[in-house]
Scaffold this motif. Structure first.
Motif, PDB file in Angstrom:
ATOM      1  N   VAL A   4       0.847  -1.190   0.000  1.00 56.05           N
ATOM      2  CA  VAL A   4       0.000   0.000   0.000  1.00 56.05           C
ATOM      3  C   VAL A   4       0.884   1.244   0.000  1.00 56.05           C
ATOM      4  O   VAL A   4       1.732   1.415   0.881  1.00 56.05           O
ATOM      5  CB  VAL A   4      -0.925   0.013   1.226  1.00 56.05           C
ATOM      6  CG1 VAL A   4      -1.736   1.305   1.266  1.00 56.05           C
ATOM      7  CG2 VAL A   4      -1.855  -1.203   1.201  1.00 56.05           C
ATOM      8  N   GLU A   5       0.687   2.095  -0.988  1.00 59.88           N
ATOM      9  CA  GLU A   5       1.489   3.317  -1.127  1.00 59.88           C
ATOM     10  C   GLU A   5       0.664   4.525  -0.718  1.00 59.88           C
ATOM     11  O   GLU A   5      -0.428   4.756  -1.257  1.00 59.88           O
ATOM     12  CB  GLU A   5       1.952   3.483  -2.573  1.00 59.88           C
ATOM     13  CG  GLU A   5       2.750   4.744  -2.833  1.00 59.88           C
ATOM     14  CD  GLU A   5       3.059   4.961  -4.301  1.00 59.88           C
ATOM     15  OE1 GLU A   5       3.370   6.108  -4.673  1.00 59.88           O
ATOM     16  OE2 GLU A   5       2.990   3.991  -5.073  1.00 59.88           O
ATOM     17  N   LEU A   6       1.171   5.297   0.227  1.00 56.62           N
ATOM     18  CA  LEU A   6       0.513   6.533   0.634  1.00 56.62           C
ATOM     19  C   LEU A   6       1.001   7.671  -0.255  1.00 56.62           C
ATOM     20  O   LEU A   6       2.186   7.774  -0.558  1.00 56.62           O
ATOM     21  CB  LEU A   6       0.806   6.832   2.101  1.00 56.62           C
ATOM     22  CG  LEU A   6       0.374   5.751   3.092  1.00 56.62           C
ATOM     23  CD1 LEU A   6       0.760   6.157   4.512  1.00 56.62           C
ATOM     24  CD2 LEU A   6      -1.126   5.481   2.995  1.00 56.62           C
ATOM     25  N   LYS A   7       0.082   8.535  -0.664  1.00 58.49           N
ATOM     26  CA  LYS A   7       0.418   9.628  -1.575  1.00 58.49           C
ATOM     27  C   LYS A   7       0.755  10.906  -0.813  1.00 58.49           C
ATOM     28  O   LYS A   7       0.157  11.205   0.226  1.00 58.49           O
ATOM     29  CB  LYS A   7      -0.740   9.903  -2.535  1.00 58.49           C
ATOM     30  CG  LYS A   7      -0.787   8.969  -3.740  1.00 58.49           C
ATOM     31  CD  LYS A   7      -1.078   7.537  -3.369  1.00 58.49           C
ATOM     32  CE  LYS A   7      -1.198   6.634  -4.600  1.00 58.49           C
ATOM     33  NZ  LYS A   7      -1.510   5.244  -4.215  1.00 58.49           N
ATOM     34  N   THR A   8       1.684  11.663  -1.374  1.00 61.42           N
ATOM     35  CA  THR A   8       2.023  12.973  -0.827  1.00 61.42           C
ATOM     36  C   THR A   8       0.984  13.997  -1.267  1.00 61.42           C
ATOM     37  O   THR A   8       0.163  13.749  -2.165  1.00 61.42           O
ATOM     38  CB  THR A   8       3.403  13.419  -1.317  1.00 61.42           C
ATOM     39  OG1 THR A   8       3.332  13.637  -2.743  1.00 61.42           O
ATOM     40  CG2 THR A   8       4.463  12.371  -1.015  1.00 61.42           C
ATOM     41  N   ASP A   9       1.026  15.173  -0.662  1.00 61.02           N
ATOM     42  CA  ASP A   9       0.102  16.241  -1.065  1.00 61.02           C
ATOM     43  C   ASP A   9       0.295  16.595  -2.533  1.00 61.02           C
ATOM     44  O   ASP A   9      -0.684  16.861  -3.253  1.00 61.02           O
ATOM     45  CB  ASP A   9       0.318  17.478  -0.196  1.00 61.02           C
ATOM     46  CG  ASP A   9      -0.180  17.294   1.230  1.00 61.02           C
ATOM     47  OD1 ASP A   9      -0.931  16.325   1.486  1.00 61.02           O
ATOM     48  OD2 ASP A   9       0.180  18.120   2.094  1.00 61.02           O
ATOM     49  N   ALA A  10       1.541  16.621  -2.993  1.00 65.74           N
ATOM     50  CA  ALA A  10       1.805  16.949  -4.394  1.00 65.74           C
ATOM     51  C   ALA A  10       1.224  15.877  -5.314  1.00 65.74           C
ATOM     52  O   ALA A  10       0.665  16.189  -6.376  1.00 65.74           O
ATOM     53  CB  ALA A  10       3.307  17.092  -4.628  1.00 65.74           C
ATOM     54  N   GLU A  11       1.345  14.631  -4.928  1.00 68.73           N
ATOM     55  CA  GLU A  11       0.791  13.547  -5.740  1.00 68.73           C
ATOM     56  C   GLU A  11      -0.729  13.585  -5.734  1.00 68.73           C
ATOM     57  O   GLU A  11      -1.370  13.331  -6.764  1.00 68.73           O
ATOM     58  CB  GLU A  11       1.319  12.209  -5.237  1.00 68.73           C
ATOM     59  CG  GLU A  11       2.800  12.011  -5.537  1.00 68.73           C
ATOM     60  CD  GLU A  11       3.395  10.812  -4.834  1.00 68.73           C
ATOM     61  OE1 GLU A  11       4.443  10.318  -5.299  1.00 68.73           O
ATOM     62  OE2 GLU A  11       2.834  10.362  -3.808  1.00 68.73           O
TER      63      GLU A  11
END
Length: 255
Positions: free
Chosen positions: A2-9
């Motif tokens: 599971v990959e958490l996204k950054t605000d930019a992503e």
């Protein structure tokens, strides 16, 4: 994984989501008696071109599919639950239509679906669509930091079962990001308080699929893609891609 996204992503994913929302709105506007599913597919092709976006669906081939998917939309009519291939079929008065669409922008995807009727609606179809929307809304409301994935699944399934609908086994929502389908799986039924802990930056598609006749089993058409109700009853499918954030769930595929 599971990959958490950054605000930019997440900002890039919102751009992809806006294309998805615009395409679904455009397809729904053009859907009328006598319009073919292939013509609706071309409407969505135009939205992709206008926005410089890629199709998440065209050419996609999961493990169960005998051939790559040929369209940019899934167009499922009446007793087709999901994954309907756009064809020369022309919409008829009273049809229940589900359109699923995905777009990629900047290397990230968005995925959403709508269900609606064409012409004179059957009251039961309107109820089915409203209940499916209510289940999606409940699932989204449960997607909060500190909760569990089972809370989301349970919220969706509770509404479907209370209304007496069937829920296709082994098909549901999923993670979304650099691939259209990522971990985790988001079933349409679950146990509250169980499963993955929801953290900021998690992006998932929540997509209730309800069968009016109440039977869970489905059949697969000879095309290897279209999933059809086993009792010929109608089905609805509504979906959004959402982000879990500290401020609450954010719908990335809203128009």
């Amino acid at each position: 994984m599971v990959e958490l996204k950054t605000d930019a992503e997440l900002a890039v994913m919102r751009s992809a989501g806006r294309v998805v929302g615009a395409a679904l709105a455009a397809v729904r506007k053009e859907a009328a008696i006598g319009v073919s599913l292939l013509e609706l597919n071309e409407v969505a092709v135009g939205v992709l071109a206008d926005n410089g976006a890629g199709s998440s669906f065209r050419g996609y081939r999961p493990h169960f599919a005998p051939t790559p998917f040929p369209g940019v939309i899934c167009a499922s009519v009446n007793d087709v639950i999901v994954h309907g291939i756009p064809s020369a079929y022309r919409l008829r008065d009273g049809d229940l239509v589900s359109i699923d669409f995905g777009a990629s922008v900047g290397g990230f995807h968005g995925d959403a679906a709508i269900s609606f009727t064409v012409g004179t609606p059957r009251p039961a179809d309107l109820t089915l669509i409203a209940d499916t929307q209510a289940a999606l809304d409940a699932g989204i409301a449960a997607a909060v930091v500190g909760g569990r994935l089972g809370d989301v699944s349970a919220a969706v399934g509770r509404i479907g079962r209370a209304a007496g609908y069937g829920i296709p086994p082994n098909f549901g929502g999923h993670g979304v990001g650099r691939a259209m389908h990522e971990d985790p799986s988001v079933p349409n039924e679950g146990v509250p308080g169980r499963g993955l802990k929801l953290r900021p930056g998690l992006v998932i598609a929540i997509e209730p699929m309800f069968i009016a006749g109440g039977r869970d089993p489905f059949v697969t058409d000879p095309d290897g893609w279209s999933l059809r109700t086993s009792d010929a009853s109608r089905a609805a499918h509504i979906e959004h891609t959402i982000a879990v954030t500290e401020s609450g769930p954010v719908i990335l595929t809203a128009p």
